[in-house]
Structure formats: C-alpha cells, structure tokens
Design a protein around this motif. Structure first.
Motif, mmCIF file in Angstrom:
data_model
loop_
_atom_site.group_PDB
_atom_site.id
_atom_site.type_symbol
_atom_site.label_atom_id
_atom_site.label_comp_id
_atom_site.label_asym_id
_atom_site.label_seq_id
_atom_site.Cartn_x
_atom_site.Cartn_y
_atom_site.Cartn_z
ATOM 1 N N GLN A 19 0.817 -1.215 0.000
ATOM 2 C CA GLN A 19 0.000 0.000 0.000
ATOM 3 C C GLN A 19 0.851 1.265 0.000
ATOM 4 O O GLN A 19 0.535 2.241 -0.684
ATOM 5 C CB GLN A 19 -0.929 0.008 1.217
ATOM 6 C CG GLN A 19 -1.814 1.250 1.287
ATOM 7 C CD GLN A 19 -2.733 1.246 2.497
ATOM 8 O OE1 GLN A 19 -2.850 0.248 3.203
ATOM 9 N NE2 GLN A 19 -3.383 2.371 2.765
ATOM 10 N N ASN A 20 1.935 1.255 0.755
ATOM 11 C CA ASN A 20 2.790 2.444 0.831
ATOM 12 C C ASN A 20 3.370 2.803 -0.534
ATOM 13 O O ASN A 20 3.391 3.974 -0.932
ATOM 14 C CB ASN A 20 3.923 2.214 1.832
ATOM 15 C CG ASN A 20 4.806 3.442 2.005
ATOM 16 O OD1 ASN A 20 4.322 4.529 2.314
ATOM 17 N ND2 ASN A 20 6.105 3.265 1.801
ATOM 18 N N LEU A 21 3.825 1.802 -1.265
ATOM 19 C CA LEU A 21 4.359 2.039 -2.607
ATOM 20 C C LEU A 21 3.262 2.554 -3.536
ATOM 21 O O LEU A 21 3.489 3.470 -4.333
ATOM 22 C CB LEU A 21 4.968 0.759 -3.167
ATOM 23 C CG LEU A 21 5.515 0.832 -4.602
ATOM 24 C CD1 LEU A 21 6.558 1.929 -4.736
ATOM 25 C CD2 LEU A 21 6.087 -0.513 -5.026
ATOM 26 N N ALA A 22 2.075 1.986 -3.419
ATOM 27 C CA ALA A 22 0.947 2.422 -4.243
ATOM 28 C C ALA A 22 0.610 3.885 -3.970
ATOM 29 O O ALA A 22 0.336 4.659 -4.900
ATOM 30 C CB ALA A 22 -0.272 1.541 -3.976
ATOM 31 N N SER A 49 0.359 -6.523 -11.239
ATOM 32 C CA SER A 49 -1.080 -6.292 -11.409
ATOM 33 C C SER A 49 -1.742 -5.937 -10.081
ATOM 34 O O SER A 49 -2.634 -5.082 -10.026
ATOM 35 C CB SER A 49 -1.765 -7.534 -12.010
ATOM 36 O OG SER A 49 -1.251 -7.826 -13.302
ATOM 37 N N SER A 50 -1.292 -6.565 -9.015
ATOM 38 C CA SER A 50 -1.822 -6.248 -7.685
ATOM 39 C C SER A 50 -1.530 -4.801 -7.319
ATOM 40 O O SER A 50 -2.381 -4.098 -6.756
ATOM 41 C CB SER A 50 -1.197 -7.179 -6.630
ATOM 42 O OG SER A 50 -1.602 -8.517 -6.828
ATOM 43 N N LEU A 51 -0.328 -4.332 -7.652
ATOM 44 C CA LEU A 51 0.045 -2.951 -7.354
ATOM 45 C C LEU A 51 -0.829 -1.979 -8.153
ATOM 46 O O LEU A 51 -1.282 -0.956 -7.610
ATOM 47 C CB LEU A 51 1.522 -2.724 -7.680
ATOM 48 C CG LEU A 51 2.097 -1.349 -7.327
ATOM 49 C CD1 LEU A 51 1.930 -1.048 -5.846
ATOM 50 C CD2 LEU A 51 3.574 -1.277 -7.724
ATOM 51 N N LEU A 52 -1.090 -2.300 -9.400
ATOM 52 C CA LEU A 52 -1.974 -1.453 -10.210
ATOM 53 C C LEU A 52 -3.370 -1.380 -9.583
ATOM 54 O O LEU A 52 -3.988 -0.314 -9.529
ATOM 55 C CB LEU A 52 -2.068 -1.995 -11.637
ATOM 56 C CG LEU A 52 -0.826 -1.873 -12.520
ATOM 57 C CD1 LEU A 52 -1.076 -2.494 -13.889
ATOM 58 C CD2 LEU A 52 -0.416 -0.413 -12.680
ATOM 59 N N ASN A 53 -3.842 -2.522 -9.099
ATOM 60 C CA ASN A 53 -5.162 -2.543 -8.458
ATOM 61 C C ASN A 53 -5.177 -1.699 -7.189
ATOM 62 O O ASN A 53 -6.147 -0.973 -6.920
ATOM 63 C CB ASN A 53 -5.568 -3.982 -8.139
ATOM 64 C CG ASN A 53 -5.885 -4.798 -9.381
ATOM 65 O OD1 ASN A 53 -6.133 -4.231 -10.451
ATOM 66 N ND2 ASN A 53 -5.873 -6.111 -9.253
#
Length: 236
Positions: A19-22, A49-53
C-alpha cells in the motif's frame, strides 16, 4: 476465496504491505512534473497487477478524484496484430459517442506501424543503418515518406485532442493508462507499443504506467537492434 496467484483487489488482501508504494506512485502521478511514462518492473508473479489494483483502490478513496485510470490488459489483444487499435477503441468509448475523425485517423495511421521504418523516421534511431529506408529512397519514393511523417505528426495531435476531450468529459486533471501484461506479448508487439508511446503519445494530461518484466523487454530490444548495438536496458 480466489486463487493465491490472482492479483489482489483490495487493501485488506495486501498481506505484503504494498500500500505504501501504491500511495507514493499515486502521489507522483498528481505532481505537475510527473513524466509521461512510469515503469513498474518485476518478473512474472511478483505482483505488478496487484500494485496497479491497489493504486486504483486508493484513488477511489480520495475525496476529489482528479485522476482517472484506464487499465488495459494488452495480452488479451495480442492476436489482433496491434495493441494500440483496441486501446483507441476503448478510449473512444469513454466519450460515449461514435468514432470521431481523430480516432479514425489514429486507427488508420496505427495500421502503418507495422513498418519499423516509419517509427525510425520519427525517432531518428540508427536511421543511416536501416536498409529498408535506403531502398525506398533509391526508388524515388520520398513523397510517400513525407506524407507518412506528416500523418505521424498529425497522430500526436489527434491523440492529444482525444485526451483533452476525455479530461473535459470526466472533469479530471489527468487520465492514467495502465498497460499490463506487456511482457506476455510478442517481442514485435511489445516494442511497437513502447516505441509508439515514446515517440508519439507523450501528451499533456496523460501518463502511461507500464507494468513489465524489465529483463524480458530488454532482451526483446537488444535482439531487435543487435545490428545497431543498442542495449535494451539503456533504451528503456
């Protein structure tokens, strides 16, 4: 419960604390000096893909949603021969109208991108070493190339107008086009898309996020330009 290999869809599923990176990426997207393209690098199954979401989920929690995300899984369109044309059709749907003249021109010119020489003409990379271009000149077909270059320049203007219309209709400051699974596509389609973004589609109010396996793409580029001795990592 979904498959453990499927991308996560919510913050609650974020067991690896991405989450922090997102949040950092979302903040960067909102800055005035944000570059036209951002790369998210990682091998297959590392969570791109999870990070994009997660970025989209966090954006949805913002009080003022000034960024609109359009996620495009290009692998689904690999068999079409062009990854850009389906994308243009998708973007046109955001305007809820029939295909406009700019969209039609974008599709027409994009169909010519199968000619590597066309993009080399615009980018200027190793132009003197491109055999095909020399052959065309020797056949005295320069007017053809002048017309093509003119059409490619118009393509950038058409894309800029398309983005401007979407931003106005959605009442946003920026549209972010997320390209996922590019490294699953053929080397030809992958490089074509990257070069098109680099040479033609870096316009205001639009940022591209490209989630790729850097090693795979670098190998594609190094192989394609081996005669020009272009390093795939430097090229990116």
């Amino acid at each position: 419960m979904g498959n453990i290999h499927d991308p996560i869809q919510s913050i609650e599923e974020d067991l690896l604390e991405r989450q922090n990176l997102a949040e950092q990426i979302l903040y960067r997207l909102s800055e005035p000096d944000c570059p036209p393209a951002i790369g998210i690098y990682g091998g297959w199954g590392t969570g791109k893909s999870s990070l994009l979401n997660l970025i989209q989920v966090i954006n949805q929690h913002e009080k003022e949603k000034k960024i609109y995300f359009e996620v495009f899984d290009v692998w689904r369109y690999e068999a079409t021969g062009s990854l850009l044309i389906p994308l243009f059709v998708r973007l046109n749907k955001l305007l809820s109208k029939k295909m406009s003249s700019p969209i039609k021109r974008l599709i027409k010119v994009t169909s010519l991108f199968v000619s590597d020489i066309a993009l080399r003409k615009v980018s200027g990379i190793g132009l003197e070493n491109i055999k095909g271009y020399v052959e065309e000149i020797s056949k005295d077909q320069s007017p053809k190339w002048e017309k093509l270059v003119s059409e490619l320049e118009q393509t950038t203007a058409d894309f800029k107008e398309l983005i401007s219309q979407i931003v106005k209709k959605k009442n946003i400051k920026k549209i972010v086009i997320c390209i996922d699974n590019l490294d699953r596509c053929s080397p030809e389609n992958s490089i074509q898309l990257l070069e098109s973004i680099k040479n033609l589609f870096g316009v205001p109010s639009c940022t591209w996020i490209i989630a790729i396996d850097q090693n795979a793409i670098a190998s594609y580029i190094s192989q394609k330009y081996r005669d020009l001795k272009i390093n795939g990592y430097d090229y990116q």
